[in-house]
Design a protein around this motif. Structure first.
Motif, PDB file in Angstrom:
ATOM      1  N   PHE A 102       0.837  -1.185   0.000  1.00  0.00           N
ATOM      2  CA  PHE A 102       0.000   0.000   0.000  1.00  0.00           C
ATOM      3  C   PHE A 102       0.877   1.241   0.000  1.00  0.00           C
ATOM      4  O   PHE A 102       1.867   1.314   0.721  1.00  0.00           O
ATOM      5  CB  PHE A 102      -0.890   0.042   1.247  1.00  0.00           C
ATOM      6  CG  PHE A 102      -2.147  -0.762   1.116  1.00  0.00           C
ATOM      7  CD1 PHE A 102      -3.145  -0.382   0.244  1.00  0.00           C
ATOM      8  CD2 PHE A 102      -2.333  -1.906   1.876  1.00  0.00           C
ATOM      9  CE1 PHE A 102      -4.307  -1.127   0.120  1.00  0.00           C
ATOM     10  CE2 PHE A 102      -3.485  -2.655   1.763  1.00  0.00           C
ATOM     11  CZ  PHE A 102      -4.480  -2.265   0.885  1.00  0.00           C
ATOM     12  N   VAL A 103       0.527   2.191  -0.828  1.00  0.00           N
ATOM     13  CA  VAL A 103       1.232   3.474  -0.879  1.00  0.00           C
ATOM     14  C   VAL A 103       0.225   4.553  -0.497  1.00  0.00           C
ATOM     15  O   VAL A 103      -0.682   4.864  -1.267  1.00  0.00           O
ATOM     16  CB  VAL A 103       1.807   3.751  -2.278  1.00  0.00           C
ATOM     17  CG1 VAL A 103       2.589   5.054  -2.287  1.00  0.00           C
ATOM     18  CG2 VAL A 103       2.684   2.595  -2.733  1.00  0.00           C
ATOM     19  N   THR A 104       0.353   5.086   0.699  1.00  0.00           N
ATOM     20  CA  THR A 104      -0.601   6.082   1.156  1.00  0.00           C
ATOM     21  C   THR A 104      -0.452   7.366   0.356  1.00  0.00           C
ATOM     22  O   THR A 104       0.650   7.757  -0.025  1.00  0.00           O
ATOM     23  CB  THR A 104      -0.391   6.382   2.644  1.00  0.00           C
ATOM     24  OG1 THR A 104       0.953   6.822   2.860  1.00  0.00           O
ATOM     25  CG2 THR A 104      -0.651   5.142   3.487  1.00  0.00           C
ATOM     26  N   ALA A 105      -1.574   7.999   0.101  1.00  0.00           N
ATOM     27  CA  ALA A 105      -1.560   9.210  -0.715  1.00  0.00           C
ATOM     28  C   ALA A 105      -2.641  10.168  -0.233  1.00  0.00           C
ATOM     29  O   ALA A 105      -3.817   9.968  -0.508  1.00  0.00           O
ATOM     30  CB  ALA A 105      -1.781   8.863  -2.188  1.00  0.00           C
ATOM     31  N   ASP A 106      -2.238  11.202   0.532  1.00  0.00           N
ATOM     32  CA  ASP A 106      -3.204  12.206   0.951  1.00  0.00           C
ATOM     33  C   ASP A 106      -3.429  13.194  -0.185  1.00  0.00           C
ATOM     34  O   ASP A 106      -2.820  13.100  -1.258  1.00  0.00           O
ATOM     35  CB  ASP A 106      -2.730  12.911   2.230  1.00  0.00           C
ATOM     36  CG  ASP A 106      -1.359  13.564   2.074  1.00  0.00           C
ATOM     37  OD1 ASP A 106      -0.958  13.835   0.912  1.00  0.00           O
ATOM     38  OD2 ASP A 106      -0.692  13.793   3.086  1.00  0.00           O
ATOM     39  N   GLU A 107      -4.308  14.150   0.033  1.00  0.00           N
ATOM     40  CA  GLU A 107      -4.652  15.084  -1.028  1.00  0.00           C
ATOM     41  C   GLU A 107      -3.449  15.899  -1.484  1.00  0.00           C
ATOM     42  O   GLU A 107      -3.298  16.198  -2.672  1.00  0.00           O
ATOM     43  CB  GLU A 107      -5.784  16.014  -0.559  1.00  0.00           C
ATOM     44  CG  GLU A 107      -7.125  15.313  -0.416  1.00  0.00           C
ATOM     45  CD  GLU A 107      -7.581  14.644  -1.705  1.00  0.00           C
ATOM     46  OE1 GLU A 107      -7.416  15.257  -2.782  1.00  0.00           O
ATOM     47  OE2 GLU A 107      -8.081  13.504  -1.637  1.00  0.00           O
ATOM     48  N   ASP A 108      -2.589  16.284  -0.522  1.00  0.00           N
ATOM     49  CA  ASP A 108      -1.402  17.064  -0.890  1.00  0.00           C
ATOM     50  C   ASP A 108      -0.510  16.259  -1.836  1.00  0.00           C
ATOM     51  O   ASP A 108       0.027  16.788  -2.812  1.00  0.00           O
ATOM     52  CB  ASP A 108      -0.599  17.454   0.360  1.00  0.00           C
ATOM     53  CG  ASP A 108      -1.305  18.533   1.175  1.00  0.00           C
ATOM     54  OD1 ASP A 108      -2.164  19.226   0.597  1.00  0.00           O
ATOM     55  OD2 ASP A 108      -0.992  18.666   2.367  1.00  0.00           O
ATOM     56  N   LEU A 109      -0.356  14.959  -1.541  1.00  0.00           N
ATOM     57  CA  LEU A 109       0.492  14.117  -2.384  1.00  0.00           C
ATOM     58  C   LEU A 109      -0.145  13.922  -3.760  1.00  0.00           C
ATOM     59  O   LEU A 109       0.541  13.939  -4.781  1.00  0.00           O
ATOM     60  CB  LEU A 109       0.723  12.760  -1.714  1.00  0.00           C
ATOM     61  CG  LEU A 109       1.629  11.776  -2.463  1.00  0.00           C
ATOM     62  CD1 LEU A 109       3.010  12.368  -2.666  1.00  0.00           C
ATOM     63  CD2 LEU A 109       1.730  10.456  -1.704  1.00  0.00           C
ATOM     64  N   LEU A 110      -1.467  13.755  -3.793  1.00  0.00           N
ATOM     65  CA  LEU A 110      -2.143  13.556  -5.070  1.00  0.00           C
ATOM     66  C   LEU A 110      -2.012  14.771  -5.977  1.00  0.00           C
ATOM     67  O   LEU A 110      -2.080  14.653  -7.203  1.00  0.00           O
ATOM     68  CB  LEU A 110      -3.624  13.243  -4.832  1.00  0.00           C
ATOM     69  CG  LEU A 110      -3.920  11.888  -4.174  1.00  0.00           C
ATOM     70  CD1 LEU A 110      -5.403  11.777  -3.859  1.00  0.00           C
ATOM     71  CD2 LEU A 110      -3.476  10.739  -5.048  1.00  0.00           C
ATOM     72  N   GLU A 111      -1.822  15.940  -5.383  1.00  0.00           N
ATOM     73  CA  GLU A 111      -1.681  17.157  -6.173  1.00  0.00           C
ATOM     74  C   GLU A 111      -0.228  17.449  -6.548  1.00  0.00           C
ATOM     75  O   GLU A 111       0.042  18.403  -7.268  1.00  0.00           O
ATOM     76  CB  GLU A 111      -2.246  18.347  -5.380  1.00  0.00           C
ATOM     77  CG  GLU A 111      -3.754  18.259  -5.161  1.00  0.00           C
ATOM     78  CD  GLU A 111      -4.263  19.362  -4.244  1.00  0.00           C
ATOM     79  OE1 GLU A 111      -3.436  20.177  -3.786  1.00  0.00           O
ATOM     80  OE2 GLU A 111      -5.480  19.409  -3.990  1.00  0.00           O
TER      81      GLU A 111
END
Length: 447
Positions: free
Chosen positions: A234-243
């Motif tokens: 699993f690679v966690t991805a918050d909104e900041d990372l997605l942007e």
């Protein structure tokens, strides 16, 4: 003209050859007394390494030139309205390729763009009306076959090759064992545990003049099943990372590869064989050398090292080494046989420590090794004695690497299959004497 993957593979192959040459060179230099033939071999190897260095530099320059060419070509690719229409999608709703080789990338510019398309196409991950058609095979150059099922979306060949090369190009356990790519979910290991001196069914005789040859029949090797078990990350991805596309691409490639490499290596050593590889530490093929009578806890003595050395069976063509935890360094550097140190520092001196050689074999420090006093703190290995089939990417092999957006956990998930177990099912007997040998030798716990 070679493509980028082929150029990168050429660099990797040259580096692998260079590491083998250095291992041979260091082994010769570590000899207590060298012959003229040894000195000649050292000079020859030194010249070959110099030539390889030049070839590596040339190959890396070719990779950089091709990357620069592709970057220039991409700079002229059409851009869509990312804010409202999605990256690479025109206002009319069609998705165009902004990659010059869509057969390898499915038309995606980079890993981050592909990941965002997967997110949008996954239930709960985005607007299902805006599914990127590059994911579902809309275009004639799109060779995508996976869909949004539990298996996820098949990662484009160029991106999954990059991940796979990162995982197995690291200087760690997965790159040292006997690995073999396969498209199957289970393979049969035709284990040949016979030795040249054992009763393996093949007999060699001197032929007396005028006598008839006596035949011998080799029995078939006993097959052992090696299942390829699913492994995921699993690679966690918050909104900041997605942007943040560069950070997202790095997290989905370099960081994921490091974590995958670690987990595979740890399973190769310690796996219990239940829905995972059977590691050599849990295998009946391993030999655990007993501690000496009266030996203090959390110590390693000269006799331990000598006992381990006598029990090693080297896989033909392999480069055996010691794997150890840095906790043993204080024990190691003071070991002597008479006035001769058992540990030899690196050729360039202690500035390159830790490392060096123990009884002429190189030492590799590893966080996989147990702490001082526990079995596994010092291991003597012939790593090619471990067999690891893997679902691998490449021109001629299938891959099972997929990317799936788990909208409940806000994470991207990699899944693929891999298996493994030692070639031997038990230690083998030597030609002379009765002390068994193995590719994997440890020192029993000294509590």
């Amino acid at each position: 003209m070679p493509n980028l993957k082929e150029l990168r593979q050429a660099v990797s192959d040259l580096k692998t050859e260079g590491r083998k040459k250095f291992a041979e060179l260091n082994a010769l230099r570590a000899k207590a007394s060298r012959t003229d033939a040894d000195d000649a071999d050292i000079a020859k190897l030194d010249g070959e390494i110099n030539a390889l260095e030049a070839k590596v530099a040339e190959a890396q320059a070719a990779v950089e030139a091709e990357e620069k060419r592709l970057d220039r070509e991409r700079s002229f690719a059409p851009l869509g309205n990312e804010a409202t229409e999605g990256r690479g999608r025109s206002a009319a709703g069609d998705f165009s390729s902004n990659e010059p080789n869509p057969a390898l990338t499915y038309g995606f510019h980079d890993m981050a763009e592909f990941a965002m398309a997967v997110k949008q196409a996954t239930p709960g991950g985005g607007n299902m009306v805006s599914v990127d058609q590059r994911l579902v095979g809309a275009g004639p150059t799109n060779v995508q076959t996976a869909n949004g099922t539990d298996d996820g979306f098949m990662v484009p060949p160029m991106f999954r090759d990059g991940i796979w090369e990162l995982v197995f190009d690291m200087e760690d356990i997965p790159s040292w064992v006997d690995d073999e790519p396969t498209s199957a979910r289970e393979v049969k290991l035709l284990a040949d545990e016979s030795t040249p001196w054992g009763a393996g069914g093949i007999e060699v005789r001197w032929r007396s003049e005028g006598t008839q040859m006596t035949g011998s029949k080799a029995p078939p090797a006993a097959p052992r099943s090696v299942p390829l078990e699913p492994l995921y990350a699993f690679v966690t991805a918050d909104e900041d990372l997605l942007e943040d596309a560069p950070r997202l691409a790095n997290r989905l490639t370099n960081k994921a590869a490091i974590a995958i490499n670690w987990k595979i290596g740890d399973s190769i050593i310690y796996g219990d064989g239940v829905q995972k590889p059977l590691g050599w530490m849990k295998s009946p093929a391993k030999i655990a050398v007993a501690k000496k009578a009266g030996q203090a806890a959390k110590t390693i003595v000269v006799e331990n090292v000598l006992d381990m050395y006598t029990r090693l069976l080297t896989q033909p063509g392999d480069s055996p080494f010691w794997m150890a935890n840095r906790d043993i360094v204080p024990q190691l550097v003071v070991m002597q046989i008479g006035v001769t140190p058992m540990w030899t520092p690196p050729v360039a001196g202690l500035k390159e420590a830790p490392g060096g050689f123990l009884l002429g074999l190189p030492i590799r420090w590893s966080e996989h090794a147990e702490s001082l006093g526990t079995e596994g703190d010092l291991q003597l290995l012939s790593p090619k004695g471990y067999y690891m089939p893997k679902k691998a990417s490449g021109i001629r092999f299938d891959t099972s690497i997929h990317l799936y957006f788990d909208y409940g956990l806000q994470a991207f998930r990699w899944t693929f299959r891999l298996g493994g177990q030692p070639h031997l099912s038990k230690p083998v007997q030597p030609a002379k004497g009765d002390t068994s040998k193995s590719h994997f030798v440890t020192l029993a716990t000294r509590a």
